[in-house]
Design a protein around this motif. Structure first.
Motif, PDB file in Angstrom:
ATOM      1  N   ALA A  22       1.008  -1.128   0.003  1.00 19.11           N
ATOM      2  CA  ALA A  22       0.054   0.116  -0.054  1.00 19.11           C
ATOM      3  C   ALA A  22       0.987   1.376  -0.115  1.00 19.11           C
ATOM      4  N   GLN A  23       1.726   1.211   0.936  1.00 18.40           N
ATOM      5  CA  GLN A  23       2.814   2.572   0.843  1.00 18.40           C
ATOM      6  C   GLN A  23       3.463   2.510  -0.272  1.00 18.40           C
ATOM      7  N   ASN A  24       3.930   1.651  -1.235  1.00 14.60           N
ATOM      8  CA  ASN A  24       4.690   1.862  -2.389  1.00 14.60           C
ATOM      9  C   ASN A  24       3.485   2.073  -3.571  1.00 14.60           C
ATOM     10  N   LEU A  25       2.306   2.083  -3.282  1.00 18.40           N
ATOM     11  CA  LEU A  25       1.056   2.338  -4.243  1.00 18.40           C
ATOM     12  C   LEU A  25       0.464   3.914  -3.658  1.00 18.40           C
ATOM     13  N   SER A  26       1.384   4.339  -2.870  1.00 20.59           N
ATOM     14  CA  SER A  26       0.867   5.659  -2.352  1.00 20.59           C
ATOM     15  C   SER A  26      -0.620   5.591  -2.059  1.00 20.59           C
ATOM     16  N   ILE A  27      -1.086   4.718  -1.344  1.00 22.84           N
ATOM     17  CA  ILE A  27      -2.464   4.645  -0.962  1.00 22.84           C
ATOM     18  C   ILE A  27      -2.460   4.077   0.536  1.00 22.84           C
ATOM     19  N   PRO A  28      -3.234   4.403   1.415  1.00 26.91           N
ATOM     20  CA  PRO A  28      -3.372   4.009   2.734  1.00 26.91           C
ATOM     21  C   PRO A  28      -3.949   2.528   2.863  1.00 26.91           C
ATOM     22  N   THR A  29      -3.312   1.801   3.641  1.00 32.18           N
ATOM     23  CA  THR A  29      -3.806   0.351   3.640  1.00 32.18           C
ATOM     24  C   THR A  29      -5.475   0.093   3.788  1.00 32.18           C
ATOM     25  N   PRO A  30      -6.035   0.888   4.635  1.00 32.57           N
ATOM     26  CA  PRO A  30      -7.714   0.542   4.900  1.00 32.57           C
ATOM     27  C   PRO A  30      -8.322   0.786   3.408  1.00 32.57           C
ATOM     28  N   ILE A  31      -7.616   1.579   2.630  1.00 34.80           N
ATOM     29  CA  ILE A  31      -8.252   1.789   1.247  1.00 34.80           C
ATOM     30  C   ILE A  31      -7.815   0.722   0.138  1.00 34.80           C
ATOM     31  N   LEU A  32      -6.895   0.341   0.511  1.00 34.86           N
ATOM     32  CA  LEU A  32      -6.628  -0.953  -0.491  1.00 34.86           C
ATOM     33  C   LEU A  32      -7.346  -2.006  -0.069  1.00 34.86           C
ATOM     34  N   VAL A  33      -7.563  -2.259   1.351  1.00 33.30           N
ATOM     35  CA  VAL A  33      -8.629  -3.316   1.857  1.00 33.30           C
ATOM     36  C   VAL A  33     -10.086  -3.038   1.281  1.00 33.30           C
ATOM     37  N   PHE A  34     -10.510  -1.743   1.457  1.00 34.87           N
ATOM     38  CA  PHE A  34     -11.786  -1.475   1.131  1.00 34.87           C
ATOM     39  C   PHE A  34     -12.009  -1.826  -0.652  1.00 34.87           C
ATOM     40  N   LEU A  35     -11.159  -1.490  -1.219  1.00 35.68           N
ATOM     41  CA  LEU A  35     -11.232  -1.861  -2.781  1.00 35.68           C
ATOM     42  C   LEU A  35     -11.246  -3.055  -3.264  1.00 35.68           C
ATOM     43  N   SER A  36     -10.714  -3.912  -2.046  1.00 36.27           N
ATOM     44  CA  SER A  36     -10.550  -5.318  -2.521  1.00 36.27           C
ATOM     45  C   SER A  36     -11.972  -6.146  -2.153  1.00 36.27           C
ATOM     46  N   LEU A  37     -12.742  -5.274  -1.367  1.00 36.50           N
ATOM     47  CA  LEU A  37     -13.868  -5.919  -1.002  1.00 36.50           C
ATOM     48  C   LEU A  37     -14.983  -6.381  -2.211  1.00 36.50           C
ATOM     49  N   ASP A  38     -15.821  -7.330  -2.189  1.00 33.77           N
ATOM     50  CA  ASP A  38     -16.960  -7.281  -3.275  1.00 33.77           C
ATOM     51  C   ASP A  38     -18.141  -7.646  -2.016  1.00 33.77           C
ATOM     52  N   ILE A  39     -19.158  -7.552  -2.907  1.00 38.14           N
ATOM     53  CA  ILE A  39     -20.555  -7.728  -2.251  1.00 38.14           C
ATOM     54  C   ILE A  39     -20.710  -8.976  -1.233  1.00 38.14           C
ATOM     55  N   ASN A  40     -19.858  -9.927  -1.611  1.00 41.61           N
ATOM     56  CA  ASN A  40     -19.942 -11.369  -1.046  1.00 41.61           C
ATOM     57  C   ASN A  40     -19.074 -11.074   0.473  1.00 41.61           C
ATOM     58  N   ASP A  41     -18.243 -10.057   0.741  1.00 43.86           N
ATOM     59  CA  ASP A  41     -17.723  -9.978   2.031  1.00 43.86           C
ATOM     60  C   ASP A  41     -18.372  -9.192   2.917  1.00 43.86           C
ATOM     61  N   VAL A  42     -19.691  -8.426   2.623  1.00 41.44           N
ATOM     62  CA  VAL A  42     -20.474  -7.699   3.355  1.00 41.44           C
ATOM     63  C   VAL A  42     -21.681  -8.297   4.056  1.00 41.44           C
ATOM     64  N   ASP A  43     -21.714  -8.334   4.970  1.00 39.23           N
ATOM     65  CA  ASP A  43     -22.881  -8.787   6.048  1.00 39.23           C
ATOM     66  C   ASP A  43     -24.188  -8.264   5.307  1.00 39.23           C
ATOM     67  N   ASP A  44     -25.091  -9.387   5.180  1.00 39.44           N
ATOM     68  CA  ASP A  44     -26.274  -9.293   4.674  1.00 39.44           C
ATOM     69  C   ASP A  44     -27.170  -7.941   4.910  1.00 39.44           C
ATOM     70  N   SER A  45     -27.127  -7.810   6.217  1.00 43.25           N
ATOM     71  CA  SER A  45     -27.717  -6.605   6.767  1.00 43.25           C
ATOM     72  C   SER A  45     -27.043  -5.310   6.492  1.00 43.25           C
ATOM     73  N   LYS A  46     -25.955  -5.247   5.734  1.00 41.70           N
ATOM     74  CA  LYS A  46     -25.169  -3.987   5.512  1.00 41.70           C
ATOM     75  C   LYS A  46     -25.135  -3.757   4.067  1.00 41.70           C
ATOM     76  N   LYS A  47     -25.509  -4.778   3.372  1.00 40.04           N
ATOM     77  CA  LYS A  47     -25.283  -4.855   1.789  1.00 40.04           C
ATOM     78  C   LYS A  47     -25.999  -3.330   1.082  1.00 40.04           C
ATOM     79  N   GLU A  48     -27.167  -3.075   1.552  1.00 43.75           N
ATOM     80  CA  GLU A  48     -27.763  -2.002   1.189  1.00 43.75           C
ATOM     81  C   GLU A  48     -27.121  -0.669   1.322  1.00 43.75           C
ATOM     82  N   VAL A  49     -26.434  -0.532   2.577  1.00 46.64           N
ATOM     83  CA  VAL A  49     -25.444   0.761   2.770  1.00 46.64           C
ATOM     84  C   VAL A  49     -24.193   0.633   1.970  1.00 46.64           C
ATOM     85  N   TYR A  50     -23.855  -0.643   1.675  1.00 49.54           N
ATOM     86  CA  TYR A  50     -22.518  -0.862   1.177  1.00 49.54           C
ATOM     87  C   TYR A  50     -22.724  -0.377  -0.414  1.00 49.54           C
TER      88      TYR A  50
END
Length: 101
Positions: free
Chosen positions: A51-79
């Motif tokens: 992440a540092q070598n991509l000049s992006i914060p680690t949490p942003i890298l993780v967020f961008l890696s998420l897909d809808i299957n990673d999100v709890d059903d109760s939170k999919k609408e918000v996602y």
């Protein structure tokens, strides 16, 4: 979650070929290739380095890696509601071109 694909996409967006980016991160090119193909999982420490070598914060890298299957059903609408807005903000803050779904 597809961290390898996200790393590859961001690496290409930043203009690095695989060999030079692996070297920048202190990795071998074959090992980076395995990560990008999803055959190896980076440790948290390595993920931070990438992440540092991509000049992006680690949490942003993780967020961008998420897909809808990673999100709890109760939170999919918000996602779904926040996903496009967050990707737009991330693109403007950290990337030179827009993120594509």
């Amino acid at each position: 979650m597809n961290i390898g694909k996200t790393i590859k996409d961001l690496r290409l967006r930043k203009g690095f070929n695989q060999g030079e980016f692996a070297n920048k991160c202190g990795l071998s090119q074959p090992y980076l290739s395995l990560i990008e193909k999803g055959k190896k999982e980076p440790t948290l420490g390595l993920l931070k380095d990438i992440a540092q070598n991509l000049s992006i914060p680690t949490p942003i890298l993780v967020f961008l890696s998420l897909d809808i299957n990673d999100v709890d059903d109760s939170k999919k609408e918000v996602y779904h509601f926040l996903e496009d807005t967050m990707k737009d903000v991330i693109s403007k803050a950290f990337l030179s071109d827009p993120l594509k779904n």
